[in-house]
Design an enzyme around this catalytic site. Structure first.
Site, short mmCIF file in Angstrom:
data_model
loop_
_atom_site.label_atom_id
_atom_site.label_comp_id
_atom_site.label_asym_id
_atom_site.label_seq_id
_atom_site.Cartn_x
_atom_site.Cartn_y
_atom_site.Cartn_z
CG HIS A 106 17.01 75.23 58.63
ND1 HIS A 106 18.20 75.91 58.72
CD2 HIS A 106 16.24 75.95 57.77
CE1 HIS A 106 18.16 76.99 57.95
NE2 HIS A 106 16.97 77.03 57.37
CD GLU A 107 12.95 75.19 56.26
OE1 GLU A 107 12.45 76.30 56.57
OE2 GLU A 107 13.91 75.10 55.48
CG HIS A 149 13.47 79.43 59.41
ND1 HIS A 149 14.36 80.46 59.64
CD2 HIS A 149 13.97 78.74 58.36
CE1 HIS A 149 15.35 80.39 58.77
NE2 HIS A 149 15.15 79.36 57.98
CD GLU A 176 17.72 81.02 56.27
OE1 GLU A 176 17.80 79.79 56.50
OE2 GLU A 176 16.69 81.56 55.87
CG ASP A 198 21.95 76.51 59.40
OD1 ASP A 198 20.96 75.98 58.87
OD2 ASP A 198 22.79 77.16 58.76
#
Length: 710
Positions: free
Chosen positions: A546-547, A550, A607, A611
């Site tokens: 997830h990070e 980003h 976000e 995900d």
């Protein structure tokens, strides 16, 4: 710090109000026989392929069977299948607005651990902890309710005196500067930030602020819920002004004044969606340029008042807001400014004043979140100490809770998932070679911080005693304001963290091109040596993915490998990305988590992309790792691939109060947990294969309906 100082991408944000220094985010049963199939209308859980022959630890823990709801087919609603049993059996604690199987449980245990440390230090047993005496004194002053009842309001006398002197534009600027120097919010926000166009340097940032409701749209929405909240807010302001000593009629008139002024500020504020666009919040000026757009606000006097007269390089995040503020210094009467500033002083300080202030503060939080009872004082004090001296409090926590095994496992996980991203970039059909090379350059440059900072923050010079918690809060907040503003004009400190190590969270920072995983999140159920590897990859692995994603979502992709805001995409590839992102936006726009309130697809876009990408990257890393070194047996009747997805989903099992869910949907860039699970899964063929979900079932999107970004 202001809420929009940097484009910080967190894994999750609590549904409550933004907190400041002043105003305080189960073990699985042993494996059993094959699970009972879902209801007759549901397809049984089946292996997509024969289970590997594994010689694994027989004590490995698999999915939490008690959390499952086997009356629902996994291909119909996977979140309900994975979490329905837990949701039914787990009430929300009365002092919480929501309860999440992973975040909330870990946070609760972490708070208890930090409390034990603080109580030990308060008794003089510091065991060599850095700043142990200051931590013990700060804790003691916070827990001393008798002293607070006697002296807290009087301890604000100096600040109230400065506000009472507001008679003209000059004294107004002096009062705002005084409040800002103490970290108290009013009118706007001033902070340090990384220069978006030169990520090696720190500059000052002027940003919109000064509102008492959660965000600007609360002042303008016409639905019944918004009107009720505004009415409750006006009553709350009036009651708080009464507690400051105003007669009821004056307090009621003052509340209307506050609402009028805040509505004007809100009208000039950017929406939460616009605040996600780094191009819209970057307007670097020198001091003369700032004076040019806001000539009637005495900026020289303000900068001198906050103790930094030599600041010159300034990013004005929202120029129209600053222009409106400038006009209000002339159009709004000094008497009205005094009311507004008194309210914002009381608003920020209320949680730590007398019980009457605390109760009134909490009453309005109940309106927003539905929380039934006030948290016990020890919890509020733990959270406050963490905000004021977080990296001091973190040091004994890290010694006790983060072993070499956890840090090493997290590092290995990061490396495996970064390898997945590299493979993904190499195989993307929609990315041309020049853009691919730049993307690979950015990926290779990502810095990873795991567990705790390489260099702990210094609190030398921060005076803490046991006499007054209000004064301690003032000094701690002023200390942090000074530390932040002292960065302006200096090189970026690459060692600094934006979260304290006990925090159960993680983040990616685009201007630093870094991922940060605090010690707090490296715990069960996100990671545990006793858990099956599939569960770890599904839980903490998804966090890592997830990070990482980003860095390449709709915001992160606008920053290059060095952290500079720069367009490094070729136009055709950029257009293709936007088309793919629009698919995700429209998918989430259709979800209705509560009442008739839809998820805001544009607000939550980054976000949701993270995900989706995080799951795909983590699963690819898991498959590759499992193929090379099989370590996950069939557990509780689930194949390794199925365990991955159940482990992912069960990390997000949650219950929300309706009020808190409405607040989250209205203000938060994260989708509610159910949609953070089902939303990405419907787009993943790997998930459909793992559970043999057929075309046409609710958990399978195909063709044009399937969104595919990373």
């Amino acid at each position: 710090m202001p809420p929009f100082r940097i484009v910080l991408r967190r894994l999750v944000v609590p549904a409550g109000l933004v907190a400041s220094v002043w105003a305080c985010a189960a073990e699985a049963p042993p494996p059993s026989a094959a699970p009972t199939p879902p209801s007759a209308s549901a397809a049984p859980i089946a292996s997509a392929a024969p289970a590997p022959a594994v010689v694994a630890d027989p004590n490995l823990k698999g999915p939490d069977e008690a959390a499952l709801d086997r009356s629902v087919a996994p291909c119909d609603d996977f979140y309900q299948f994975a979490c329905g049993g837990w949701m039914k059996a787990t009430p929300i604690p009365d002092d919480e607005a929501s309860w999440v199987r992973s975040f909330s449980v870990i946070h609760e245990e972490t708070q208890k651990s930090l409390r034990a440390t603080l109580e030990r230090e308060a008794q003089g047993d510091t065991r060599g902890d850095a700043y142990g005496q200051q931590l013990g004194d700060l804790w003691t002053s916070c827990m001393d309710e008798d002293a607070i009842e006697k002296h807290a309001l009087a301890d604000l006398k100096s600040e109230l005196g400065v506000i009472d002197k507001v008679r003209d534009a000059k004294s107004l600027v002096a009062a705002i500067a005084h409040m800002h120097s103490l970290g108290l919010g009013a009118a706007f926000s001033m902070d340090s930030e990384i220069d978006f166009k030169d990520a090696t340097q720190m500059i000052a940032g002027v940003s919109q602020s000064g509102l008492g409701l959660p965000e600007r749209d609360y002042y303008f929405r016409d639905d019944a819920r918004a009107k009720d909240i505004r009415a409750a807010y006006e009553k709350h302001v009036a009651k708080t002004l009464e507690l400051l000593g105003d007669p009821a009629p004056r307090a009621e008139a003052g509340a209307k004044t506050v609402m009028t002024m805040e509505t004007e500020l809100a009208g000039a504020s950017m929406t939460n969606v616009d605040l996600r666009d780094p191009q819209k919040i970057y307007h670097r000026l020198d001091k003369a340029g700032l004076m040019g757009i806001a000539p009637d606000f005495a900026w020289d006097a303000y900068l001198a008042g906050i103790g930094f007269p030599d600041i010159t390089a300034i990013n004005v995040g929202q120029p129209e807001f600053v222009k409106t503020l400038d006009a209000m210094t002339k159009s709004v009467k000094p008497a009205d400014w005094r009311v507004y500033l008194r309210w914002h002083l009381a608003k920020d300080a209320s949680p730590w004043l007398t019980r009457a202030f605390v109760d009134e503060w909490f009453h309005f939080r109940q309106v927003l979140t539905g929380t039934k009872v006030l948290q016990p004082r020890w919890k509020r004090c733990v959270q406050s100490v963490d905000r004021m001296m977080g990296e001091a409090l973190a040091q004994p926590f890290v010694k006790e809770h983060l072993g070499d095994d956890g840090k090493r496992a997290a590092s290995d996980m990061v490396a495996a998932i970064e390898s997945s991203m590299k493979s993904d970039l190499e195989s993307l059909s929609w990315m041309d070679e020049p853009t691919r090379l730049k993307a690979e350059e950015k990926l290779a440059a990502i810095a990873n911080k795991i567990g705790f900072p390489a260099k702990w923050r210094s609190y030398e010079g921060l005076a803490i005693d046991r006499a007054s918690f209000v004064h301690n809060a003032e000094r701690a907040s002023a200390f942090e304001v000074k530390r932040q503003l002292a960065k302006v004009g200096k090189p970026v400190d690459k060692n600094e963290w934006e979260m304290t190590p006990p925090t159960v969270n993680a983040y990616y920072e685009p201007t630093m091109n870094e991922m940060v995983f605090p010690a707090g999140i490296l715990q069960v159920p996100f990671y545990g040596r006793e858990q099956a590897p599939a569960l770890n990859f599904g839980a903490i692995g998804m966090v890592v993915g997830h990070e990482l994603t980003h860095g390449f979502d709709d915001e992160g992709r606008q920053f290059d490998a060095a952290g500079n805001l720069r367009d490094w995409w070729s136009p055709p590839v950029s257009a293709d990305f936007d088309k793919r992102a629009a698919c995700v936006e429209h998918q989430y726009d259709a979800y209705v988590p509560v009442d008739d309130q839809h998820i805001k697809g544009k607000l939550t876009l980054g976000e949701n992309i993270a995900d989706l990408g995080g799951l795909r990257l983590s699963f690819a890393a898991f498959e590759r790792t499992e193929k090379a070194h099989p370590a996950t047996p069939v557990l509780a009747g689930f194949t390794p691939a199925q365990q991955f997805y159940v482990g992912f989903a069960q990390a997000w099992c949650a219950n929300y109060r309706p009020e808190a869910l409405r607040l989250l949907v209205a203000t938060n860039p994260h989708s509610p947990p159910k949609f953070r699970v089902d939303g990405p899964l419907v787009n993943l063929p790997e998930f459909a294969r793992a559970f043999q979900c057929a075309e046409g079932t609710p958990m399978v999107h195909s063709g044009a309906a399937r969104c595919d970004v990373w």
